[in-house]
Scaffold this active site. Structure first.
Site, short mmCIF file in Angstrom:
data_model
loop_
_atom_site.label_atom_id
_atom_site.label_comp_id
_atom_site.label_asym_id
_atom_site.label_seq_id
_atom_site.Cartn_x
_atom_site.Cartn_y
_atom_site.Cartn_z
N ARG A 109 16.47 -4.53 -33.94
CA ARG A 109 15.37 -3.58 -34.18
C ARG A 109 14.49 -4.06 -35.34
N GLY A 156 11.48 -4.76 -56.26
CA GLY A 156 11.91 -4.24 -54.96
C GLY A 156 11.40 -2.83 -54.76
N LEU A 259 4.33 0.71 -44.30
CA LEU A 259 5.72 1.16 -44.38
C LEU A 259 5.89 2.52 -43.71
N GLU A 383 13.04 -0.72 -46.61
CA GLU A 383 11.96 0.26 -46.32
C GLU A 383 12.03 1.46 -47.26
N HIS A 386 17.55 4.94 -50.21
CA HIS A 386 17.89 6.36 -50.02
C HIS A 386 17.35 7.20 -51.19
P1 TGC Z 1 1.88 5.32 -56.28
O1 TGC Z 1 1.12 5.40 -57.56
O2 TGC Z 1 2.65 6.54 -55.85
O3 TGC Z 1 0.90 4.90 -55.10
C1 TGC Z 1 0.03 3.81 -55.23
C2 TGC Z 1 -1.11 4.00 -54.27
O4 TGC Z 1 -0.60 3.99 -52.93
C3 TGC Z 1 -0.89 5.24 -52.29
N1 TGC Z 1 0.26 5.54 -51.45
C4 TGC Z 1 0.23 5.43 -50.12
N2 TGC Z 1 -0.76 5.12 -49.28
C5 TGC Z 1 -0.47 5.09 -47.98
N3 TGC Z 1 0.76 5.35 -47.49
C6 TGC Z 1 1.78 5.66 -48.32
N4 TGC Z 1 3.00 5.86 -47.83
C7 TGC Z 1 1.54 5.72 -49.70
N5 TGC Z 1 2.31 5.97 -50.78
C8 TGC Z 1 1.50 5.86 -51.85
C9 TGC Z 1 -1.08 6.21 -53.40
O5 TGC Z 1 -1.87 7.30 -53.00
C10 TGC Z 1 -1.79 5.34 -54.43
O6 TGC Z 1 -3.12 5.19 -54.01
P2 TGC Z 1 -4.30 5.01 -55.08
O7 TGC Z 1 -5.54 4.95 -54.25
O8 TGC Z 1 -4.21 6.23 -55.98
O9 TGC Z 1 -4.02 3.74 -55.82
O10 TGC Z 1 2.82 4.05 -56.35
P3 TGC Z 1 4.07 3.76 -57.26
O11 TGC Z 1 3.86 2.40 -57.82
O12 TGC Z 1 4.34 4.89 -58.21
O13 TGC Z 1 5.26 3.63 -56.19
C11 TGC Z 1 5.64 4.70 -55.41
C12 TGC Z 1 6.89 4.32 -54.57
C13 TGC Z 1 8.08 4.05 -55.48
C14 TGC Z 1 7.20 5.52 -53.70
C15 TGC Z 1 6.58 3.09 -53.70
O14 TGC Z 1 6.34 1.97 -54.45
C16 TGC Z 1 7.66 2.80 -52.71
O15 TGC Z 1 7.63 3.30 -51.60
N6 TGC Z 1 8.68 1.90 -53.04
C17 TGC Z 1 9.67 1.45 -52.09
C18 TGC Z 1 9.32 0.03 -51.68
C19 TGC Z 1 9.64 -0.26 -50.24
O16 TGC Z 1 9.84 0.63 -49.43
N7 TGC Z 1 9.64 -1.51 -49.88
C20 TGC Z 1 9.86 -1.91 -48.53
C21 TGC Z 1 9.56 -3.37 -48.35
S1 TGC Z 1 9.36 -3.82 -46.67
C22 TGC Z 1 10.89 -3.72 -46.04
O17 TGC Z 1 11.82 -3.31 -46.62
C23 TGC Z 1 11.02 -4.18 -44.66
S2 TGC Z 1 12.60 -4.10 -44.01
C24 TGC Z 1 12.12 -4.47 -42.46
C25 TGC Z 1 13.12 -4.38 -41.45
O18 TGC Z 1 13.87 -5.39 -41.30
O19 TGC Z 1 13.10 -3.40 -40.70
P1 FAD Z 2 16.14 -2.26 -56.53
O1 FAD Z 2 14.74 -1.77 -56.44
O2 FAD Z 2 16.50 -3.16 -57.64
O3 FAD Z 2 17.10 -0.97 -56.55
C1 FAD Z 2 18.47 -1.05 -56.95
C2 FAD Z 2 18.99 0.38 -57.09
O4 FAD Z 2 18.24 1.07 -58.11
C3 FAD Z 2 18.83 1.20 -55.81
O5 FAD Z 2 19.93 2.05 -55.64
C4 FAD Z 2 17.58 2.04 -56.08
O6 FAD Z 2 17.57 3.26 -55.35
C5 FAD Z 2 17.73 2.28 -57.58
N1 FAD Z 2 16.43 2.57 -58.18
C6 FAD Z 2 15.36 1.74 -58.30
N2 FAD Z 2 14.34 2.37 -58.87
C7 FAD Z 2 14.76 3.64 -59.11
C8 FAD Z 2 14.17 4.80 -59.68
N3 FAD Z 2 12.90 4.81 -60.10
N4 FAD Z 2 14.90 5.93 -59.76
C9 FAD Z 2 16.17 5.96 -59.29
N5 FAD Z 2 16.81 4.90 -58.75
C10 FAD Z 2 16.10 3.77 -58.67
N6 FAD Z 2 11.25 -6.47 -48.02
C11 FAD Z 2 10.06 -6.92 -47.53
O7 FAD Z 2 9.04 -6.91 -48.20
N7 FAD Z 2 10.00 -7.39 -46.24
C12 FAD Z 2 11.08 -7.44 -45.43
O8 FAD Z 2 10.97 -7.85 -44.26
C13 FAD Z 2 12.34 -7.00 -45.94
N8 FAD Z 2 13.47 -7.11 -45.19
C14 FAD Z 2 14.68 -6.84 -45.75
C15 FAD Z 2 15.84 -7.14 -45.05
C16 FAD Z 2 17.09 -6.92 -45.63
C17 FAD Z 2 18.34 -7.29 -44.91
C18 FAD Z 2 17.16 -6.32 -46.92
C19 FAD Z 2 18.48 -6.02 -47.57
C20 FAD Z 2 16.00 -6.03 -47.62
C21 FAD Z 2 14.75 -6.30 -47.06
N9 FAD Z 2 13.58 -6.09 -47.78
C22 FAD Z 2 12.38 -6.51 -47.27
C23 FAD Z 2 13.64 -5.65 -49.16
C24 FAD Z 2 13.89 -4.15 -49.34
O9 FAD Z 2 12.76 -3.42 -49.08
C25 FAD Z 2 14.39 -3.95 -50.78
O10 FAD Z 2 15.70 -4.45 -50.84
C26 FAD Z 2 14.34 -2.50 -51.20
O11 FAD Z 2 13.02 -2.03 -51.29
C27 FAD Z 2 15.06 -2.28 -52.53
O12 FAD Z 2 14.69 -3.22 -53.48
P2 FAD Z 2 15.82 -4.03 -54.32
O13 FAD Z 2 16.78 -4.58 -53.36
O14 FAD Z 2 15.10 -4.93 -55.25
O15 FAD Z 2 16.59 -2.91 -55.13
#
Ligand code: TGC
Ligand code: FAD
Length: 404
Positions: A109, A156, A259, A383, A386
């Site tokens: 997936r 991350g 995302l 993504e 939790h």
């Molecule tokens: P924050 O100040 O809240 O927001 C910055 C700007 O972004 C806007 N915004 C959004 N816009 C569209 N959609 C959303 N979901 C949005 N969330 C926020 C927001 O309005 C703001 O806009 P502007 O115009 O005011 O600048 O940002 P923050 O730096 O405080 O961070 C918020 C937080 C922690 C929720 C965000 O950074 C976050 O979601 N962190 C988690 C990172 C994450 O999910 N990474 C995933 C990487 S990709 C991946 O994991 C792929 S796995 C793929 C797979 O194998 O399936």
């Molecule tokens: P960290 O951000 O270092 O977090 C470590 C711990 O601290 C977590 O428990 C977290 O919840 C906690 N934490 C962090 N900040 C806070 C806070 N403010 N308050 C409370 N707790 C907090 N990324 C991509 O861009 N593209 C991809 O295709 C992709 N694929 C992935 C595939 C796999 C198999 C994995 C494992 C990860 C992938 N990722 C990808 C990355 C993924 O999105 C990150 O691992 C994830 O966002 C968490 O970042 P980190 O691992 O650096 O953990």
């Protein structure tokens, strides 16, 4: 039945007997097209994934031939319009596709959801007409594989702190930095990369394999998502043509909007893994005998099964309603967070309980349980972890961000 007999029966069946639970007749809420899409993907998974997935995962092998097959079955970019090679389907169909594929394996997936939600979506949404015509049809039919580079070694959960950057060199951009944990990276033909310009503003760039200074080392030693390939993206003075910048949106909101779409797919996908664990546990509970009776006749086993079905049913209703909101363009980030967070946790808990029902057999590759459980340990982290989704909900409820 003894464990030896159970193994023999399972081997002799040589087929995937999965039946999905539908306790609240949610099928009645689906349109014919949704059911057709689901049944086509279910058949695909039974034929192309189930017979081999255990071996792929045990051997840490990414089956690159699956990319073309996913393209043929319409698993890539189902919501992208047909004129760009997509499926032109709605979000319920998209969710069902993710559910069926993750029922087979979360890593499979990942391959499909990264391609659709994290590569095709940003190109479709924020790309130029030329970029759409150049990349989308090839990504849709599986001639090309893409990946999405947001996460960095030191950033991350907080991607806004990224240090990957590009400088304007007149006729091209010069890209430097590194991304980590990138699904599909080692096999990808292109990467949608998020990097800061000289003013610190985040933009998306399409980086193509073969560009000098661009490499994608594989991440080794994973105990989770072993059939999916994961790697780094390393940019060492990569010259990126200016026409490869996604001009439609800048700022952190651009990657975060992608995302939203991927997290929505995971909410459905995780429930698919949960359904597979439940289905396997139910079957095992009726076949396996201890103390002269099927273990399914013991109240403690029935409690586990009843609670699994309850949580799956609640998750199905959340997904269906969220799908409707997505179709209407009304789903909020916080609503998507609730579904991703809840359904992945439900799936992990179900995998753990199903593992118990299978006793010792639950740790073997004869059954899908341990693979799903290990996979879901990644799904609960990527993504948005939790706890990050809890904080997104907390901010929505109180209006107060608690990330820093
Ligand atoms: P924050 O100040 O809240 O927001 C910055 C700007 O972004 C806007 N915004 C959004 N816009 C569209 N959609 C959303 N979901 C949005 N969330 C926020 C927001 O309005 C703001 O806009 P502007 O115009 O005011 O600048 O940002 P923050 O730096 O405080 O961070 C918020 C937080 C922690 C929720 C965000 O950074 C976050 O979601 N962190 C988690 C990172 C994450 O999910 N990474 C995933 C990487 S990709 C991946 O994991 C792929 S796995 C793929 C797979 O194998 O399936
Ligand atoms: P960290 O951000 O270092 O977090 C470590 C711990 O601290 C977590 O428990 C977290 O919840 C906690 N934490 C962090 N900040 C806070 C806070 N403010 N308050 C409370 N707790 C907090 N990324 C991509 O861009 N593209 C991809 O295709 C992709 N694929 C992935 C595939 C796999 C198999 C994995 C494992 C990860 C992938 N990722 C990808 C990355 C993924 O999105 C990150 O691992 C994830 O966002 C968490 O970042 P980190 O691992 O650096 O953990």
């Amino acid at each position: 039945m003894s464990q030896e007999e159970l193994i023999a029966v399972r081997k002799s069946q040589k087929q995937d007997l999965f039946e999905s639970p539908d306790f609240y007749a949610i099928d009645d809420l689906l349109e014919e097209e949704h059911k057709l899409v689901r049944s086509s993907l279910r058949d695909f998974v039974k034929k192309e994934i189930s017979p081999s997935i255990e071996g792929w995962a045990q051997n840490n092998h990414f089956p690159s031939e699956i990319v073309k097959k996913f393209g043929e079955v319409g698993a890539f970019g189902p919501t992208v319009p047909e004129e760009y090679g997509g499926g032109g389907l709605d979000y319920i169909s998209y969710g069902l596709i993710m559910q069926e594929i993750e029922r087979g394996d979360s890593g499979m997936r990942s391959t499909a959801s990264v391609q659709g939600s994290l590569v095709m979506y940003p190109i479709y949404k924020y790309g130029t007409e030329e970029q759409k015509r150049k990349f989308l049809p090839a990504l849709a039919n599986g001639d090309m594989l893409g990946c999405f580079g947001l996460t960095e070694p030191d950033h991350g959960s907080n991607p806004g702190g990224m240090v990957t950057n590009f400088k304007d060199k007149g006729d091209h951009y010069l890209l430097n930095g590194a991304k980590m944990w990138i699904s599909n990276a080692p096999e990808a033909d292109i990467a949608v990369v998020w990097a800061k310009n000289e003013e610190g503003r985040i933009h998306g760039l399409i980086v193509e394999r073969g560009m000098e200074g661009f490499s994608t080392p594989t991440t080794h030693g994973k105990w989770s998502l072993r059939a999916s390939c994961t790697g780094e993206l390393v940019f060492d003075n990569v010259k990126v043509p200016k026409e490869n910048l996604l001009p439609g949106r800048s700022g952190l909101g651009a990657p975060l909007s992608c995302l939203d779409s991927a997290r929505y797919g995971i909410a459905w996908g995780a429930l698919g893994a949960a359904m597979d664990c439940y289905d396997s546990a139910k079957r095992y509970a009726l076949e396996r005998k201890q103390f002269g009776k099927p273990i399914g006749s013991f109240q403690l086993v029935q409690k586990k099964l009843a609670e699994m079905l309850t949580e799956i049913t609640k998750g199905q209703l959340v997904n269906w309603r969220l799908g409707k909101l997505m179709n209407e363009g009304k789903a909020t980030t916080a609503q998507i967070s609730l579904a991703k967070r809840n359904n992945v946790e439900v799936a992990l808990n179900i995998a753990r309980e199903a593992r118990q029902i299978h006793g010792g057999m639950g740790i073997t590759g004869e059954y899908p349980i341990m693979r799903h459980m290990a996979n879901l340990e990644s799904v609960v982290t990527y993504e948005g972890t939790h706890d990050i989704h809890l904080l997104i909900l907390g901010m929505d409820i109180t209006g107060i961000p608690a990330f820093e």
